[in-house]
Design a protein around this motif. Sequence first.
Motif, short mmCIF file in Angstrom:
data_model
loop_
_atom_site.label_atom_id
_atom_site.label_comp_id
_atom_site.label_asym_id
_atom_site.label_seq_id
_atom_site.Cartn_x
_atom_site.Cartn_y
_atom_site.Cartn_z
N ASP A 43 0.83 -1.20 0.00
CA ASP A 43 0.00 0.00 0.00
C ASP A 43 0.86 1.25 0.00
O ASP A 43 1.87 1.33 0.71
N LEU A 96 -5.52 0.08 0.61
CA LEU A 96 -6.29 -0.04 1.85
C LEU A 96 -7.79 -0.16 1.61
O LEU A 96 -8.48 -0.90 2.31
N LYS A 100 -10.39 -3.17 2.91
CA LYS A 100 -11.24 -2.64 3.99
C LYS A 100 -12.22 -3.69 4.51
O LYS A 100 -12.46 -3.77 5.71
N GLN A 109 -5.76 -5.39 9.74
CA GLN A 109 -5.46 -4.53 8.61
C GLN A 109 -4.40 -5.20 7.74
O GLN A 109 -3.36 -5.61 8.23
N HIS A 111 -1.70 -4.92 4.67
CA HIS A 111 -0.87 -3.86 4.11
C HIS A 111 -0.33 -4.17 2.73
O HIS A 111 0.26 -3.31 2.09
#
Length: 138
Positions: A43, A96, A100, A109, A111
């Motif tokens: 990302d 991102l 989500k 999360q 990356h």
Amino acid sequence: MNAFLYPLSYSLTKVQLPLIPVEVKDKYLSFILDTGSTCSLIDSNVVEYFKDIVEPVEDYYINGIEGTKHKVDMITLPFTFEGQTYKPKFCVKPLLNAFKGIEDESGIQVHGLLGTDFLLENKWIIDFKELKISNNNE
């Protein structure tokens, strides 16, 4: 290179994806092991956050799933996983939003992706029968 054996059962149970945690400057990032991606992706916000240790490599073109070519920056970002330091090349993309849904459902999360370029270069083996990854190159 030290051999390792890492279980994937937790991430496969939690998010139905083979995720690994890697360490970059005392921060942990999550990457999906993606055998369908020929290029590892990271990302763009992560690259900006670690800009002091990111090294640009070259521009690179990737083919999107819809068949169009996209120009992307390529960088290296060193990370540590299971006591071993790696310095993979990543294509930089804003990711991102794409991840989500994973974060909303699991709280994890994501990356980026580690693609077949990384897996082949480091001789990683993904064993879906035993739900583990290894790099035992013997």
